[in-house]
Scaffold this active site. Structure first.
Site, PDB file in Angstrom:
ATOM      1  N   ALA A  90       3.615   1.145  -1.119  1.00 10.62           N
ATOM      2  CA  ALA A  90       3.040   1.347  -2.517  1.00 10.62           C
ATOM      3  C   ALA A  90       1.932   2.012  -1.692  1.00 10.62           C
ATOM      4  CB  ALA A  90       1.975   0.012  -2.494  1.00 10.62           C
ATOM      5  N   GLY A 100       6.962  -1.372  -0.379  1.00 12.69           N
ATOM      6  CA  GLY A 100       6.775  -1.379  -1.176  1.00 12.69           C
ATOM      7  C   GLY A 100       8.638  -0.732  -1.448  1.00 12.69           C
ATOM      8  N   GLU A 127      10.610  -2.993  -0.108  1.00 15.26           N
ATOM      9  CA  GLU A 127      11.024  -3.885  -1.810  1.00 15.26           C
ATOM     10  C   GLU A 127      11.648  -3.982  -2.130  1.00 15.26           C
ATOM     11  OE1 GLU A 127       6.240  -4.339   0.040  1.00 15.26           O
ATOM     12  OE2 GLU A 127       7.003  -6.322   0.071  1.00 15.26           O
ATOM     13  N   GLU A 134       3.106  -3.293   7.161  1.00 20.63           N
ATOM     14  CA  GLU A 134       1.956  -3.507   5.910  1.00 20.63           C
ATOM     15  C   GLU A 134       0.923  -4.075   7.314  1.00 20.63           C
ATOM     16  OE1 GLU A 134       5.178  -4.563   4.650  1.00 20.63           O
ATOM     17  OE2 GLU A 134       5.309  -3.626   2.548  1.00 20.63           O
TER      18      GLU A 134
HETATM   19  N1  CAA Z   1       0.116   6.207   0.095  1.00 21.73           N
HETATM   20  C1  CAA Z   1      -0.386   6.478  -0.383  1.00 21.73           C
HETATM   21  N2  CAA Z   1       0.394   7.874   0.439  1.00 21.73           N
HETATM   22  C2  CAA Z   1       1.083   8.300   1.170  1.00 21.73           C
HETATM   23  C3  CAA Z   1       1.987   7.488   1.643  1.00 21.73           C
HETATM   24  C4  CAA Z   1       1.553   5.633   0.766  1.00 21.73           C
HETATM   25  N3  CAA Z   1       2.244   4.957   0.655  1.00 21.73           N
HETATM   26  N4  CAA Z   1       2.920   7.613   2.241  1.00 21.73           N
HETATM   27  C5  CAA Z   1       2.600   8.948   2.373  1.00 21.73           C
HETATM   28  N5  CAA Z   1       1.757   9.292   2.095  1.00 21.73           N
HETATM   29  C6  CAA Z   1       0.766  10.071   1.335  1.00 21.73           C
HETATM   30  C7  CAA Z   1      -0.172  11.392   2.845  1.00 21.73           C
HETATM   31  O1  CAA Z   1      -0.752  10.309   2.715  1.00 21.73           O
HETATM   32  C8  CAA Z   1      -0.160  12.563   2.897  1.00 21.73           C
HETATM   33  O2  CAA Z   1      -0.619  13.091   1.593  1.00 21.73           O
HETATM   34  P1  CAA Z   1      -1.739  14.252   1.924  1.00 21.73           P
HETATM   35  O3  CAA Z   1      -0.335  15.321   2.240  1.00 21.73           O
HETATM   36  O4  CAA Z   1      -2.190  14.311   0.510  1.00 21.73           O
HETATM   37  O5  CAA Z   1      -2.160  14.260   3.183  1.00 21.73           O
HETATM   38  C9  CAA Z   1       1.777  13.157   1.750  1.00 21.73           C
HETATM   39  O6  CAA Z   1       1.748  11.215   1.205  1.00 21.73           O
HETATM   40  C10 CAA Z   1       2.818  12.703   2.737  1.00 21.73           C
HETATM   41  O7  CAA Z   1       2.693  11.799   4.548  1.00 21.73           O
HETATM   42  P2  CAA Z   1       2.748  12.200   5.660  1.00 21.73           P
HETATM   43  O8  CAA Z   1       1.517  13.612   6.336  1.00 21.73           O
HETATM   44  O9  CAA Z   1       2.451  11.348   6.076  1.00 21.73           O
HETATM   45  O10 CAA Z   1       4.409  12.149   6.118  1.00 21.73           O
HETATM   46  P3  CAA Z   1       4.272  12.592   7.411  1.00 21.73           P
HETATM   47  O11 CAA Z   1       6.374  13.345   7.217  1.00 21.73           O
HETATM   48  O12 CAA Z   1       4.242  13.076   8.633  1.00 21.73           O
HETATM   49  O13 CAA Z   1       5.020  10.558   7.693  1.00 21.73           O
HETATM   50  C11 CAA Z   1       5.213   8.535   7.172  1.00 21.73           C
HETATM   51  C12 CAA Z   1       6.045  10.443   6.958  1.00 21.73           C
HETATM   52  C13 CAA Z   1       5.797   8.003   8.467  1.00 21.73           C
HETATM   53  C14 CAA Z   1       5.891   7.282   6.023  1.00 21.73           C
HETATM   54  C15 CAA Z   1       4.345   8.331   6.651  1.00 21.73           C
HETATM   55  O14 CAA Z   1       3.233   9.142   5.716  1.00 21.73           O
HETATM   56  C16 CAA Z   1       3.135   6.864   6.714  1.00 21.73           C
HETATM   57  O15 CAA Z   1       2.986   5.821   7.451  1.00 21.73           O
HETATM   58  N6  CAA Z   1       3.285   6.005   5.654  1.00 21.73           N
HETATM   59  C17 CAA Z   1       2.814   5.131   4.979  1.00 21.73           C
HETATM   60  C18 CAA Z   1       3.507   4.216   5.298  1.00 21.73           C
HETATM   61  C19 CAA Z   1       3.191   2.686   4.751  1.00 21.73           C
HETATM   62  O16 CAA Z   1       2.207   2.299   5.423  1.00 21.73           O
HETATM   63  N7  CAA Z   1       3.909   2.193   3.804  1.00 21.73           N
HETATM   64  C20 CAA Z   1       3.663   0.355   3.765  1.00 21.73           C
HETATM   65  C21 CAA Z   1       2.491   0.942   2.513  1.00 21.73           C
HETATM   66  S1  CAA Z   1       1.619  -0.988   1.965  1.00 21.73           S
HETATM   67  C22 CAA Z   1       2.321  -1.284   1.460  1.00 21.73           C
HETATM   68  O17 CAA Z   1       4.193  -1.198   0.970  1.00 21.73           O
HETATM   69  C23 CAA Z   1       2.002  -3.055   0.468  1.00 21.73           C
HETATM   70  C24 CAA Z   1       3.606  -3.519   0.164  1.00 21.73           C
HETATM   71  O18 CAA Z   1       3.863  -4.857   0.535  1.00 21.73           O
HETATM   72  C25 CAA Z   1       4.037  -3.368  -1.567  1.00 21.73           C
END
Ligand code: CAA
Length: 258
Positions: free
Chosen positions: A66, A109, A112, A132
């Site tokens: 998400a 998400g 999911e 999460e």
């Molecule tokens: N939400 C918003 N933006 C996101 C995102 C997310 N879930 N995942 C990645 N992005 C964005 C980053 O912020 C980044 O944007 P900027 O260039 O503007 O900084 C861009 O996408 C590229 O991401 P990274 O630079 O972080 O890429 P990476 O290759 O270094 O890492 C990754 C990849 C390991 C997937 C890392 O992006 C990450 O950890 N993302 C979040 C994963 C996460 O925590 N997901 C769970 C979200 S909460 C949820 O989903 C709740 C639910 O149950 C529904």
């Protein structure tokens, strides 16, 4: 066909492909993506010329979860009163078979969404997780429920409590994934699987899906009774007559999806 901002929708004969298309955010699922995926999937579900749907992302990310930046400023009343994420439930009401073709990250998400689909095909690059907890929240689109049903308590607890990810091999061994394919072949394999399903009788495929899903909602005895009634109902279709006639006459069936 409707123009969408965050997804691409294509038709291939009796199959449809929905591609998540927010590459700069690794396909993070914001409210627009949610509304668009749900709108496209429910519209395609109603189309009598569609027999199966594929949902995919990019090579790097099916979806990285998400949208954290969109969620961040909200308070309890915001998410409670808007019933944040509840629109995703409408994807669970889609009656035609759905396939998730997962390459790269399927986190939070994203995992999911993949688990909401009926068949989960993974590229050898796929990475699954429910991280999460690292953000101070828990899964909110069914992750703690569907992951536990798919892979059991031990691994679901491990993933949800530590936030660690699992690769495609572990996901397949655990039973989350139907098949692993080389990343370069993922879409071809997903579309060909969808075409195989769409070439069957669509109402019968819908009944098969409904019957398998019933296993998650009921006792074994009730589930078997439900299956038996649907099995009886298949005899009311033209496609049962055609399928059995074609077998007897040693020819390929020509289903009319009725
Ligand atoms: N939400 C918003 N933006 C996101 C995102 C997310 N879930 N995942 C990645 N992005 C964005 C980053 O912020 C980044 O944007 P900027 O260039 O503007 O900084 C861009 O996408 C590229 O991401 P990274 O630079 O972080 O890429 P990476 O290759 O270094 O890492 C990754 C990849 C390991 C997937 C890392 O992006 C990450 O950890 N993302 C979040 C994963 C996460 O925590 N997901 C769970 C979200 S909460 C949820 O989903 C709740 C639910 O149950 C529904």
């Amino acid at each position: 066909m409707t123009e969408y901002e965050t997804i691409l929708v294509e038709r291939h004969d009796r199959t449809a492909l929905i591609t998540l298309n927010r590459p700069k955010a690794l396909n993070a699922l914001d409210l627009t993506v949610m509304a668009e995926v749900v709108d496209a999937a429910t519209t395609l579900d109603r189309d009598p010329d569609v027999g199966a749907l594929v949902i995919t992302g990019s090579a790097k990310a099916f979806a990285a979860g998400a949208d954290i930046k969109e969620m961040r400023p909200n308070g309890y009343m915001d998410v409670y009163l808007s019933d944040w994420f509840s629109a995703w439930d409408r994807l669970g009401d889609v009656r035609k078979p759905t396939i998730a073709a997962v390459s790269g990250y399927a986190l939070g998400g994203g995992c999911e969404l993949a688990m909401m689909c009926d068949i989960l095909l993974a590229a050898d690059t796929a990475v699954f997780g429910q991280p999460e907890i690292k953000l101070g929240v828990i899964p909110g689109i069914g992750g703690s429920q569907r992951l536990t049903r798919a892979i059991g308590k031990a691994k679901a607890m491990d993933l949800c409590l530590t936030g660690r990810t699992m690769d495609a091999d572990e996901a397949e061994r655990a039973g989350l994934v139907s098949r692993i394919v080389p990343a370069a072949d993922l879409l071809t394999e997903a579309l060909s699987t969808a075409a195989t399903i769409a070439g069957m009788s669509t109402p019968i495929a819908m009944m098969a899906k409904e019957s398998v899903n019933r296993a998650f909602e009921t006792t074994l005895a009730e589930g078997v009774r439900f299956e038996r009634r649907l099995f009886h109902a298949t005899f009311a279709t033209a496609d049962q007559k055609e399928g059995m006639a074609a077998f007897t006459e040693k020819r390929t069936p020509s289903f009319t999806h009725r």
